[in-house]
Design a protein around this motif. Structure first.
Motif, PDB file in Angstrom:
ATOM      1  N   GLU A   1      -4.377  -1.153  -3.421  1.00  0.00           N
ATOM      2  CA  GLU A   1      -5.208  -0.533  -2.387  1.00  0.00           C
ATOM      3  C   GLU A   1      -5.957  -1.617  -1.632  1.00  0.00           C
ATOM      4  O   GLU A   1      -6.201  -2.704  -2.156  1.00  0.00           O
ATOM      5  CB  GLU A   1      -6.183   0.470  -3.002  1.00  0.00           C
TER       6      GLU A   1
ATOM      7  N   TYR B   1      -2.719  -3.440  -8.533  1.00  0.00           N
ATOM      8  CA  TYR B   1      -2.915  -2.875  -9.867  1.00  0.00           C
ATOM      9  C   TYR B   1      -2.266  -3.727 -10.949  1.00  0.00           C
ATOM     10  O   TYR B   1      -1.259  -4.390 -10.716  1.00  0.00           O
ATOM     11  CB  TYR B   1      -2.368  -1.449  -9.929  1.00  0.00           C
TER      12      TYR B   1
ATOM     13  N   GLN C   1       7.238  -4.027 -14.245  1.00  0.00           N
ATOM     14  CA  GLN C   1       6.124  -4.053 -13.290  1.00  0.00           C
ATOM     15  C   GLN C   1       5.579  -5.463 -13.137  1.00  0.00           C
ATOM     16  O   GLN C   1       5.194  -5.865 -12.045  1.00  0.00           O
ATOM     17  CB  GLN C   1       5.026  -3.097 -13.732  1.00  0.00           C
TER      18      GLN C   1
ATOM     19  N   LEU D   1       0.823  -1.206   0.000  1.00  0.00           N
ATOM     20  CA  LEU D   1       0.000   0.000   0.000  1.00  0.00           C
ATOM     21  C   LEU D   1       0.863   1.264   0.000  1.00  0.00           C
ATOM     22  O   LEU D   1       0.598   2.201  -0.761  1.00  0.00           O
ATOM     23  CB  LEU D   1      -0.941  -0.007   1.196  1.00  0.00           C
ATOM     24  N   GLU D   2       1.892   1.287   0.839  1.00  0.00           N
ATOM     25  CA  GLU D   2       2.751   2.471   0.915  1.00  0.00           C
ATOM     26  C   GLU D   2       3.547   2.687  -0.368  1.00  0.00           C
ATOM     27  O   GLU D   2       3.853   3.828  -0.723  1.00  0.00           O
ATOM     28  CB  GLU D   2       3.686   2.374   2.114  1.00  0.00           C
ATOM     29  N   ALA D   3       3.867   1.591  -1.084  1.00  0.00           N
ATOM     30  CA  ALA D   3       4.612   1.702  -2.341  1.00  0.00           C
ATOM     31  C   ALA D   3       3.719   2.082  -3.513  1.00  0.00           C
ATOM     32  O   ALA D   3       4.201   2.368  -4.599  1.00  0.00           O
ATOM     33  CB  ALA D   3       5.326   0.389  -2.641  1.00  0.00           C
ATOM     34  N   GLY D   4       2.403   2.086  -3.282  1.00  0.00           N
ATOM     35  CA  GLY D   4       1.474   2.471  -4.337  1.00  0.00           C
ATOM     36  C   GLY D   4       1.171   1.383  -5.353  1.00  0.00           C
ATOM     37  O   GLY D   4       0.694   1.676  -6.443  1.00  0.00           O
ATOM     38  N   TRP D   5       1.420   0.126  -4.982  1.00  0.00           N
ATOM     39  CA  TRP D   5       1.169  -0.986  -5.901  1.00  0.00           C
ATOM     40  C   TRP D   5      -0.270  -1.471  -5.844  1.00  0.00           C
ATOM     41  O   TRP D   5      -0.676  -2.321  -6.641  1.00  0.00           O
ATOM     42  CB  TRP D   5       2.120  -2.143  -5.609  1.00  0.00           C
TER      43      TRP D   5
END
Length: 80
Positions: free
Chosen positions: A35, A54, A61, A29-33
């Motif tokens: 939610e 995502y 990726q 979550l903190e890495a933005g991968w």
């Protein structure tokens, strides 16, 4: 709720749901991968670290998503 499932892919867009260790979920979550799933921890038997990951857009990726899937599988099997 997840019937022992570690992860599943959404064929329409390549995104996935995965169940991580609590620590790994925070990292993802903190890495933005991804939610947190809206029902995670709020619905009976829905694990708190149930995360929407995502869809990868590049080979690099895709490698990260593979590593995330391996982490989810390792958590589910007690391998780490």
């Amino acid at each position: 709720m997840t019937q022992g499932e570690v992860a599943h892919i959404h064929p329409s867009d390549g995104s996935m749901h995965m169940i991580f260790s609590p620590t790994d979920a925070i990292t993802v979550l903190e890495a933005g991968w991804g939610e947190r799933h809206p029902l995670a921890g709020n619905y009976p038997n829905m694990p708190v670290p149930y995360v929407f990951v995502y869809s990868p857009r590049t080979v690099e990726q895709a490698d990260v998503v593979r590593q995330l899937l391996e982490a989810a599988a390792a958590y589910a099997t007690g391998a780490r």
